[in-house]
Design a protein around this motif. Structure first.
Motif, mmCIF file in Angstrom:
data_model
loop_
_atom_site.group_PDB
_atom_site.id
_atom_site.type_symbol
_atom_site.label_atom_id
_atom_site.label_comp_id
_atom_site.label_asym_id
_atom_site.label_seq_id
_atom_site.Cartn_x
_atom_site.Cartn_y
_atom_site.Cartn_z
ATOM 1 N N GLU A 244 -47.347 -16.799 83.361
ATOM 2 C CA GLU A 244 -47.071 -16.040 82.223
ATOM 3 C C GLU A 244 -45.879 -14.907 82.696
ATOM 4 O O GLU A 244 -46.315 -13.759 82.353
ATOM 5 N N PHE A 245 -44.926 -15.509 83.282
ATOM 6 C CA PHE A 245 -43.778 -14.287 83.666
ATOM 7 C C PHE A 245 -43.297 -13.391 82.679
ATOM 8 O O PHE A 245 -42.915 -12.681 82.733
ATOM 9 N N GLY A 246 -43.134 -14.068 81.153
ATOM 10 C CA GLY A 246 -42.720 -13.509 80.128
ATOM 11 C C GLY A 246 -43.384 -12.203 79.713
ATOM 12 O O GLY A 246 -42.908 -11.445 79.117
ATOM 13 N N HIS A 247 -44.538 -12.010 80.237
ATOM 14 C CA HIS A 247 -45.372 -10.968 79.907
ATOM 15 C C HIS A 247 -45.524 -10.078 81.180
ATOM 16 O O HIS A 247 -46.245 -9.035 80.869
ATOM 17 N N LEU A 248 -44.551 -9.998 81.991
ATOM 18 C CA LEU A 248 -44.590 -8.926 82.882
ATOM 19 C C LEU A 248 -44.147 -7.923 82.360
ATOM 20 O O LEU A 248 -42.946 -7.778 81.425
ATOM 21 N N PRO A 249 -44.176 -6.553 82.601
ATOM 22 C CA PRO A 249 -43.420 -5.414 81.782
ATOM 23 C C PRO A 249 -41.909 -5.213 82.450
ATOM 24 O O PRO A 249 -41.852 -4.039 82.792
ATOM 25 N N PHE A 250 -41.205 -5.913 82.059
ATOM 26 C CA PHE A 250 -39.909 -5.820 82.335
ATOM 27 C C PHE A 250 -39.037 -5.321 81.221
ATOM 28 O O PHE A 250 -37.912 -5.208 81.472
ATOM 29 N N GLY A 251 -39.740 -5.049 80.203
ATOM 30 C CA GLY A 251 -38.965 -4.652 79.156
ATOM 31 C C GLY A 251 -39.225 -3.228 78.579
ATOM 32 O O GLY A 251 -39.521 -2.653 79.363
ATOM 33 N N ASP A 252 -38.482 -2.945 77.434
ATOM 34 C CA ASP A 252 -38.774 -1.658 76.748
ATOM 35 C C ASP A 252 -40.189 -1.525 76.422
ATOM 36 O O ASP A 252 -40.815 -2.384 75.623
ATOM 37 N N PRO A 253 -41.121 -0.234 76.956
ATOM 38 C CA PRO A 253 -42.379 -0.295 76.758
ATOM 39 C C PRO A 253 -42.452 0.078 75.358
ATOM 40 O O PRO A 253 -43.840 0.186 75.075
ATOM 41 N N ARG A 254 -41.624 0.486 74.549
ATOM 42 C CA ARG A 254 -41.910 0.880 73.057
ATOM 43 C C ARG A 254 -41.916 -0.309 72.104
ATOM 44 O O ARG A 254 -42.469 -0.243 70.946
#
Length: 401
Positions: A244-254
């Motif tokens: 489930e790599f898409g749910h790694l926190p690589f994006g905007d935390p907001r």
């Protein structure tokens, strides 16, 4: 019912056959697995590849013919001297797998024989994403195939865009499914797996990663998923959530993701990100949005081109991070990821290489487009089905049918 992705119960060894019988069974299974994988096609290849004597090859193929597992035909003449060999083919009355692919907008049901050939295929469009509605349509199609092929169908193997444990869809965020039981689809052994996981399995066995012992597959569709495949086996984790790599926190935390977390990589790389960056749109249909933005970028729309460039960089940075963590031999990509690499190869490659730790840059793992495309998940489902059939218990059940 049988499932993938969770702990398996202990195996009862109290009634196992004698060693000689077990060795004979293992020899036949080895031949069947090599035939299924396409690594042998003739009896001559069987003897050379597996190191068997001609007598042993004759004995094994005779047993497989008797069990309606293998059919032999004379090979066409090749001009060489000596006795002609025979072709090894799936038996015309042999075991089959029913493979199902449930996607976000469509579903497909295929009947597959040993070796991977598709004998029949039914497809449908998903008008309502309610689980009962989708499963009723799929169950009807599966029932039709079972009426046609009967007891030859040994297992039902299902691909779904969500996290799977056993035969249950634990969570499919974009379908809004929670705790959905897939065993209701047929009165057969049922296997289930994540679509990106099964796509990666298929690429490792029949696609762009067949030459890699450790391969990472990434698929962008509605969100991003994938799997690490080691020696042909997907690393699905303790409860089925591996990949489930898409749910790694690589994006905007907001930014909140449909999964319930914040800052997921999903939200930076699929059609939602492309539409948001290009036209400040919130899209409920990420696949359609991705294609619209990509088409606009190809037509010269500067806002769309900037969005594609930005998303390709976000994807490349994340791939670099996964390579650092997982150390694959190569990476395969499918879905929208393939389109991103084609549309902005330099942006992706620059971000990918910048994200790698130093020793990985000395021999950068290549990134390859999928060889199987949208069929990857249903091919992977069929592969998983034959993993179940081509076992001692599977062959014993076939012979006793």
């Amino acid at each position: 019912m049988v499932g993938m992705g969770c702990h398996n119960p202990p195996v009862d060894t109290s009634a196992r056959p004698g060693r000689a019988t077990a060795l004979r069974m293992e020899g036949r299974l080895h031949v069947l697995r090599e035939l299924h994988a396409g690594r042998i096609a003739t009896r001559a290849e069987l003897t050379t590849r597996l190191g068997l004597s001609r007598a042993s090859a004759l004995e094994i193929t005779a047993r497989l013919r008797e069990a309606a597992l293998v059919h032999e035909e004379a090979a066409p003449p090749d001009g060489r001297r000596g006795r002609p060999t025979t072709l090894l083919l799936p038996h015309p009355e042999g075991p089959l797998v029913c493979a199902v692919d449930i996607a976000h907008e469509t579903w497909a049901v295929a009947v597959v024989e040993l070796g991977g050939a598709v004998l029949a295929r039914t497809t449908g469009h998903i008008s309502s994403r309610e689980a009962d509605s989708v499963l009723n349509a799929v169950r009807h199609a599966v029932s039709g195939q079972l009426d046609e092929w009967g007891q030859r169908v040994r297992v039902l193997s299902v691909s779904v865009p969500g996290t799977v444990c056993g035969t249950r869809v634990v969570q499919a965020s974009n379908l809004r499914w929670r705790d959905v039981d897939l065993s209701v689809l047929a009165d057969l052994p049922v296997l289930a797996g994540n679509d990106a996981t099964l796509s990666g399995l298929a690429e490792s066995r029949r696609g762009a990663a067949v030459d890699a012992d450790v391969a990472l597959h990434l698929k962008i569709d509605v969100g991003l998923g994938g799997i690490l495949v080691v020696n042909g086996a997907p690393m699905t984790g303790a409860t089925g959530g591996g990949g489930e790599f898409g749910h790694l926190p690589f994006g905007d935390p907001r930014r909140r993701c449909l999964c319930g977390a914040h800052g997921c990589w999903d939200t930076e790389v699929d059609g939602r990100a492309l539409a948001r960056l290009a036209w400040q749109e919130d899209s409920a249909e990420p696949r359609a949005a991705a294609q619209r933005v990509l088409a606009a970028a190809r037509s010269g729309d500067p806002a769309a081109a900037r969005a594609v460039d930005s998303v390709a960089r976000a994807f490349g940075r994340g791939v670099g991070g996964l390579v650092n963590a997982l150390d694959p031999r190569l990476i395969t990509v499918s879905g929208v990821a393939t389109d991103l690499l084609a549309a902005a190869p330099e942006s992706f490659d620059t971000a990918y290489r910048a994200g790698l730790i130093a020793f990985q840059r000395t021999s950068v793992p290549p990134v390859r487009a999928s060889a199987l495309g949208e069929d990857g998940s249903i091919i992977g489902a069929a592969e998983t089905g034959f993993d179940h059939v081509l076992t001692e218990s599977g062959i014993t059940a076939w012979r006793a049918r």
